[in-house]
Design a protein around this motif. Structure first.
Motif, short mmCIF file in Angstrom:
data_model
loop_
_atom_site.label_atom_id
_atom_site.label_comp_id
_atom_site.label_asym_id
_atom_site.label_seq_id
_atom_site.Cartn_x
_atom_site.Cartn_y
_atom_site.Cartn_z
N UNK A 126 -25.73 17.77 -10.52
CA UNK A 126 -26.54 18.32 -9.43
C UNK A 126 -27.80 19.01 -9.94
N UNK A 127 -28.01 19.00 -11.26
CA UNK A 127 -29.14 19.71 -11.86
C UNK A 127 -30.15 18.74 -12.45
N UNK A 128 -31.34 19.26 -12.72
CA UNK A 128 -32.35 18.53 -13.49
C UNK A 128 -31.93 18.56 -14.96
N UNK A 129 -31.60 17.41 -15.51
CA UNK A 129 -31.21 17.31 -16.92
C UNK A 129 -32.28 16.50 -17.66
N UNK A 130 -32.73 17.04 -18.78
CA UNK A 130 -33.78 16.39 -19.57
C UNK A 130 -33.08 15.52 -20.61
#
Length: 291
Positions: free
Chosen positions: A186-190
């Motif tokens: 559910x998060x922005x993952x780089x």
């Protein structure tokens, strides 16, 4: 090569004027030494020694062969002595291919320490993401990270670094902090290119998470920089972010979980490497394995 070895044996016999004394000096059986010199005479087609029960004399051909052979054997012995000195204090130009981010963020102080230990070595470093051709290009060694292709080259594992999850305080304040690995989805993952799955483990527990995000790239350094600039969560080796952690620019999240370790390899074309390369690989391994 057999004839060269037999030449060295003949020189020892000629110097000692005795098979027994030469055999003792060489640490080999008298019968073996006598047989090897006889085989040398047969290969040359001339008798080199007059053998009697009391003494050994050189024939005319033997005297000539001894004078020529002695110089060759002495030169070879000197070469070995000089190589021994090089092993103690290697010198020359060391040409190395290095991953940009690993060299910039972690290896530089280790290489500086190595350079202080070996002042006779000068360095040419090629920092590039491309896989250099160790056969066609003049590199002594390439340092590589991660899984290697089966290329027929000689590889040696010299380090293994654990990876953890990091995010900036700004990102956490804006987006919250995941409480479980599943919440990473559910998060922005780089992420790294072609690596959409993050494998995490906690002791014997393991979980694979399909991550998403606006940024996928092939530079650990830029992943770190984006994480510092509040763009998302990154899975990085802890050594790469040590300064960011100390300064508070990044925080470790899900601290009980960690990613699979990153392997670091030294790759050479052959096992027969010069002393400068051997010492460099050993030095890196001593620092990276203990890290």
């Amino acid at each position: 090569m057999r004839h060269l070895n037999d030449m060295a044996l003949f020189v020892e016999v000629a110097r000692a004027r005795s098979f027994r004394k030469a055999a003792e000096a060489l640490g080999m059986p008298n019968s073996t030494l006598s047989r090897r010199v006889s085989e040398l005479e047969k290969a040359i087609g001339l008798r080199l020694l007059h053998r009697t029960t009391r003494k050994i004399e050189l024939t005319e051909a033997g005297q000539l062969y001894y004078e020529r052979s002695k110089r060759i054997v002495d030169e070879a012995r000197l070469a070995h002595e000089q190589l021994g000195a090089l092993l103690n204090q290697p010198s020359g130009v060391l040409r190395v291919s290095l991953p940009v981010d690993l060299a910039t963020f972690y290896l530089t102080p280790i290489i500086g320490e190595f350079a202080r230990h070996y002042p006779g070595i000068t360095f040419e470093f090629d920092l590039t993401p491309r896989r250099v051709d160790l056969v066609a290009e003049p590199f002594d060694v390439a340092i590589r990270i991660g899984k290697l292709e089966d290329s027929g080259l000689i590889t040696r594992l010299i380090g293994r670094h654990s990876r953890h999850l990091y995010a900036s305080p700004g990102y956490i304040e804006a987006s919250g902090e995941p409480a479980t690995p599943a919440e990473l989805a559910e998060h922005e993952c780089i992420g790294m290119l072609r690596s959409p799955i993050w494998s995490l483990h906690q002791g014997m527990n393991k979980v694979d998470v399909a991550v998403r995000g606006r940024f996928t790239l092939n530079s650990v350094g830029m992943i770190r920089a984006l994480a510092v600039n509040h763009q998302g969560i990154a899975l990085l080796p802890e050594k790469i972010v040590a300064e960011d952690m100390a300064s508070g620019r990044l925080r470790r999240i899900l601290p009980e979980w960690q990613g699979s370790a990153v392997s670091i390899f030294a790759v050479t074309e052959t096992r027969l490497i010069p002393a400068k390369t051997q010492r460099f690989i050993e030095f890196l391994s001593s620092r990276l394995m203990e890290a």
